[in-house]
Design a protein around this motif. Structure first.
Motif: not given
Length: 318
Positions: A28, A40-41, A69, A71, A168, A170, A177
């Protein structure tokens, strides 16, 4: 198991091994921008203490985490989401609109995984799957952005691997991501030519045509890097996108060619193994075959299952 060490990727992004099955299989990302933090994850519940320990070791207050977050809702990505959220008092869980209900009420995820793995193996791999409170769940639509630090994170629908999958964007790092929609690229296989990558056709929503469109959409952003869950940051985005597209095309062709095979699953699995061994050999890899098999056994099994489901779906829609 000893995890891969935390890796500072720049742009306020740290890659953390979630220790699923073996070191370097899944990760992650911890993001830090201004006063805001995000994961994220979420990995699996057994890996959550490692994520919290990283915050504590760096003196980062849990109250600063604004988002968790995921996915998509496959358990290697989202199984720990509810538990992680429960330890982060200000965080919201961000999930694809198609997946939100499954994290608010994870009973179907639990039942599905238990049916595949059995109760004992399910508990060992995924631990307790904690429900996320409805009021703490955000499900952004395609193209929607959420504020983060002094900028924002944008969410784009990215089917092909799963319909409940977003990626995601960025803008600060000019990276996506990608969850599983930019394939699998384990660091064990890196060489002088760069990363090696294969598709992941895990059941049950592999859709090649949708995946090609997702790749085109990724490239429309001119990304400089991709942050994979399996595993880590990769660059050479244009080259890898074309290799991934070619891999999907090969997988579709070999599955169709074996659609009537007497033992279809084993035949597809053997063909996938032959394909990846040939691909590695063409790059000059000298890793022993037994080591390749050990590293990719789970992915070969799941990819073969997913292609089988896809073939069945093709018959149903004919």
């Amino acid at each position: 198991m000893t995890p891969f060490p935390a890796q500072d990727l720049g742009h306020g992004i740290t890659c953390l091994d979630t220790l699923q099955e073996r070191p370097g299989m899944a990760c992650c990302y911890l993001l830090e921008r201004g006063d805001d933090l995000a994961f994220v994850e979420a990995g699996t519940s057994p890996g959550v203490p490692r994520l919290l320990a990283e915050l504590d070791a760096r003196g980062l207050a849990r109250e600063r985490v604004r988002y968790v977050i995921v996915t998509h809702v496959h358990l290697d990505h989202a199984g720990g989401a509810g538990l992680l959220l429960s330890q982060l008092p200000q965080a919201k869980l961000v999930v694809h609109p198609r997946g939100a209900r499954h994290l608010i009420d994870p009973s179907k995820l639990i039942a599905g995984a238990t049916a595949v793995y059995g109760a004992e193996a399910m508990a060992a791999m995924y631990g307790e799957i904690v429900a996320a409170p409805t009021e703490r769940v955000i499900a952004p639509g395609d193209g929607e952005s959420l504020p983060f630090g002094n900028g924002e994170l944008q969410f784009i629908d990215s089917p092909g691997h799963a319909r409940h999958h977003f990626s995601v964007w960025d803008a600060e790092s000019r990276g996506f991501f990608t969850g599983d929609t930019f394939g699998l690229s384990y660091r064990d296989f890196d060489d002088a030519a760069g990363p090696w990558l294969i598709p992941t056709t895990t059941p049950v929503q592999f859709e090649p045509e949708a995946w090609y469109q997702t790749l085109d959409r990724y490239l429309s952003y001119a990304p400089r890097r991709m942050y994979l869950t399996h595993y880590g940051e990769v660059d050479q985005v244009l080259l890898l996108a074309e290799r991934l597209r070619a891999g999907i095309i090969r997988y579709v062709a070999l599955a169709r060619g074996l659609a009537q095979a007497p033992d279809r699953h084993q035949a597809i699995k053997a063909a996938l193994r032959a394909d990846l061994l040939a691909d590695l050999a063409a790059r000059g890899h000298r890793m022993p075959v037994a080591q390749v098999d050990a590293l990719l056994a789970t992915d070969l099994e799941l990819n073969a299952q997913g292609l089988g489901v896809w073939l069945d779906n093709q018959k149903g829609s004919a």
